[in-house]
Design a protein around this motif. Structure first.
Motif, PDB file in Angstrom:
ATOM      1  N   GLN A   4       0.823  -1.050   0.081  1.00  0.00           N
ATOM      2  CA  GLN A   4       0.128  -0.015   0.043  1.00  0.00           C
ATOM      3  C   GLN A   4       0.931   1.309   0.067  1.00  0.00           C
ATOM      4  O   GLN A   4       1.855   1.427   0.569  1.00  0.00           O
ATOM      5  CB  GLN A   4      -0.917   0.083   1.313  1.00  0.00           C
ATOM      6  N   VAL A   8       1.127   5.326  -0.087  1.00  0.00           N
ATOM      7  CA  VAL A   8       0.638   6.709   0.151  1.00  0.00           C
ATOM      8  C   VAL A   8       1.513   7.890  -0.519  1.00  0.00           C
ATOM      9  O   VAL A   8       2.710   7.859  -0.195  1.00  0.00           O
ATOM     10  CB  VAL A   8       0.265   7.186   1.592  1.00  0.00           C
ATOM     11  N   TYR A   9       0.954   8.867  -1.301  1.00  0.00           N
ATOM     12  CA  TYR A   9       1.719  10.001  -2.017  1.00  0.00           C
ATOM     13  C   TYR A   9       1.353  11.402  -1.370  1.00  0.00           C
ATOM     14  O   TYR A   9       0.349  11.773  -1.244  1.00  0.00           O
ATOM     15  CB  TYR A   9       1.586   9.897  -3.372  1.00  0.00           C
ATOM     16  N   LEU A  10       2.380  12.001  -0.662  1.00  0.00           N
ATOM     17  CA  LEU A  10       2.101  13.114  -0.197  1.00  0.00           C
ATOM     18  C   LEU A  10       1.666  14.118  -1.395  1.00  0.00           C
ATOM     19  O   LEU A  10       2.243  14.268  -2.359  1.00  0.00           O
ATOM     20  CB  LEU A  10       3.298  13.735   0.477  1.00  0.00           C
ATOM     21  N   CYS A  14      -0.572  20.879   1.703  1.00  0.00           N
ATOM     22  CA  CYS A  14      -1.478  19.960   2.611  1.00  0.00           C
ATOM     23  C   CYS A  14      -2.226  21.138   3.363  1.00  0.00           C
ATOM     24  O   CYS A  14      -1.551  21.952   4.246  1.00  0.00           O
ATOM     25  CB  CYS A  14      -0.483  19.351   3.703  1.00  0.00           C
ATOM     26  N   LEU A  46      -2.438  14.591   7.648  1.00  0.00           N
ATOM     27  CA  LEU A  46      -2.743  13.384   7.166  1.00  0.00           C
ATOM     28  C   LEU A  46      -2.695  12.392   8.132  1.00  0.00           C
ATOM     29  O   LEU A  46      -1.747  12.482   9.084  1.00  0.00           O
ATOM     30  CB  LEU A  46      -2.159  13.181   6.003  1.00  0.00           C
ATOM     31  N   SER A  68      -3.031   7.627   8.322  1.00  0.00           N
ATOM     32  CA  SER A  68      -2.962   6.518   7.358  1.00  0.00           C
ATOM     33  C   SER A  68      -2.838   5.114   8.525  1.00  0.00           C
ATOM     34  O   SER A  68      -1.825   5.065   9.369  1.00  0.00           O
ATOM     35  CB  SER A  68      -1.927   6.203   6.365  1.00  0.00           C
ATOM     36  N   MET A 101       3.609  -0.736   4.962  1.00  0.00           N
ATOM     37  CA  MET A 101       2.993   0.434   3.851  1.00  0.00           C
ATOM     38  C   MET A 101       4.288   1.233   3.520  1.00  0.00           C
ATOM     39  O   MET A 101       5.414   1.171   4.069  1.00  0.00           O
ATOM     40  CB  MET A 101       2.058   1.325   4.339  1.00  0.00           C
ATOM     41  N   VAL A 103       5.219   5.419   2.058  1.00  0.00           N
ATOM     42  CA  VAL A 103       5.224   6.791   1.830  1.00  0.00           C
ATOM     43  C   VAL A 103       6.143   7.375   1.085  1.00  0.00           C
ATOM     44  O   VAL A 103       7.245   7.489   1.452  1.00  0.00           O
ATOM     45  CB  VAL A 103       5.153   7.597   3.100  1.00  0.00           C
ATOM     46  N   THR A 157       3.860  12.109  -6.152  1.00  0.00           N
ATOM     47  CA  THR A 157       3.741  11.300  -7.331  1.00  0.00           C
ATOM     48  C   THR A 157       4.626  11.676  -8.589  1.00  0.00           C
ATOM     49  O   THR A 157       4.692  10.760  -9.490  1.00  0.00           O
ATOM     50  CB  THR A 157       2.217  11.707  -7.672  1.00  0.00           C
ATOM     51  N   ILE A 204       2.028  13.575   8.251  1.00  0.00           N
ATOM     52  CA  ILE A 204       1.178  12.459   8.186  1.00  0.00           C
ATOM     53  C   ILE A 204       1.716  11.570   9.176  1.00  0.00           C
ATOM     54  O   ILE A 204       2.552  11.370   9.647  1.00  0.00           O
ATOM     55  CB  ILE A 204       1.533  11.676   6.764  1.00  0.00           C
ATOM     56  N   ILE A 259       1.357   7.736  10.919  1.00  0.00           N
ATOM     57  CA  ILE A 259       1.213   6.410  10.563  1.00  0.00           C
ATOM     58  C   ILE A 259       0.871   5.520  11.791  1.00  0.00           C
ATOM     59  O   ILE A 259       1.655   5.769  12.802  1.00  0.00           O
ATOM     60  CB  ILE A 259       2.549   5.652   9.924  1.00  0.00           C
TER      61      ILE A 259
END
Length: 329
Positions: A26, A28-30, A34, A38, A40, A46, A48, A52, A64, A66
């Motif tokens: 899995q 996750v792209y920042l 923001c 965030l 997750s 996972m 990060v 992208t 973010i 986690i």
């Protein structure tokens, strides 16, 4: 040669897609901006990534959190870390880790991580870890790709893998091409079954058979096309056999492509009514190889007078005065 390389790449690609069955982590792209923190939640592992795109954006300020399952801690292991270099001894693009669910939690690293001096392994003491990513407006680099794994400390349960560094991770993370132990011990001495490769190599056999079959079909098609082209070139370059002049089944159409010399508009008689006359030297036959065997064609007006005959009349019975312009019938 290029076609062969493409074909082999296609065969190997199909084989790899069939052979490997383990799913990707899995991710996750920042975002570039923001507006809020965030979060997750994951079960086993996972990843990060900073963006992208190929490079991260300027003026980023993202947090973010986690969170691992209850009873676990979070381990962060960077796969790629490339930020802007320090300026006047200070980081302008940097990453911080916090031991908790917000940036208000204790900071794990005493100094920000920047340029290529990324963290080795970062672990939390609770079920959550917060990552802070800040950039300025001066430059953009490739950024980071960080793996997060849920772990416990030894002794490990039966459904966990025991890492060489004393950590315990889920057995499903063993040999998945990602370093979740932090010391690569979960990716060493992997068996074919752990890598997800079919033991009987059936996928490899099917892929190779498909590729070889495709090569045979392509080879046959190319061979047919080359043979037809060769046959056509040979027909244009070789003399036309003599028997083709008198055969109604092999009468060639009168087109420019069938001439070896300059095209001339000649009218040909029907071969069914008799042997065709030699109209020109545009066609080459076997007779052309022997000049003495070529038929003589009357060209002077006097020879034409001597050879003029009336159809249906017996030779020597009727005389015609061609010079007088009238016939004595």
């Amino acid at each position: 040669m290029h076609g062969m390389r493409v074909m082999w790449c296609f065969v190997l690609g199909c084989t790899l897609l069939i052979s490997y069955s383990k799913a990707a982590l899995q991710a996750v792209y920042l975002p570039s901006t923001c507006s809020s923190a965030l979060s997750s939640t994951f079960t086993t592992s996972m990843r990060v990534q900073s963006s992208t795109a190929l490079t991260y954006s300027n003026n980023v300020n993202c947090n973010i959190t986690i969170t691992a399952p209850s009873g676990h801690q979070v381990l962060a292991v960077p796969r790629r870390f490339e930020l802007e270099e320090q300026r006047t001894g200070a980081c302008v693009d940097y990453v911080n880790f916090y031991d908790g669910a917000s940036t208000g939690s204790p900071k794990i690293n005493p100094q920000p991580y920047c340029d290529r001096s990324g963290p080795h392994n970062v672990s939390s003491s609770s079920t959550s870890m917060t990552l802070e990513f800040v950039t300025d407006d001066s430059a953009r680099y490739r950024g980071f790709d960080i793996i997060f794994a849920a772990f416990t400390n030894a002794p490990c349960a039966t459904d966990y893998f025991s890492c060489s560094n004393g950590l315990c991770i889920d057995k499903s993370l063993r040999c998945d091409s990602f370093n979740q132990c932090g010391d690569e011990s979960d990716e060493t001495a992997c068996t074919a079954e752990e890598l997800g490769i079919v033991d009987d190599n059936s996928a490899l056999i099917y892929g190779l058979a498909f590729g070889l079959g495709s090569l045979v079909v392509i080879g046959v098609i190319i061979g047919v096309l080359v043979y037809r082209h060769y046959k056509w070139k040979r027909f244009l370059n070789e003399p036309i056999p003599k028997e083709h002049y008198t055969s109604t089944l092999r009468n060639y159409p009168v087109t420019k492509k069938y001439y070896k010399k300059g095209y001339q508009s000649y009218a040909y008689t029907n071969v069914a009514s008799g042997p065709p006359s030699r109209m020109s030297n545009d066609f080459e036959t076997d007779e052309d190889l022997d000049i003495g065997s070529r038929p003589t064609t009357p060209s002077s007006s006097a020879s034409k007078k001597n050879h003029l005959q009336v159809p249906g009349a017996k030779s020597g019975k009727i005389n015609m005065n061609v010079n007088a312009g009238a016939s004595n019938c």
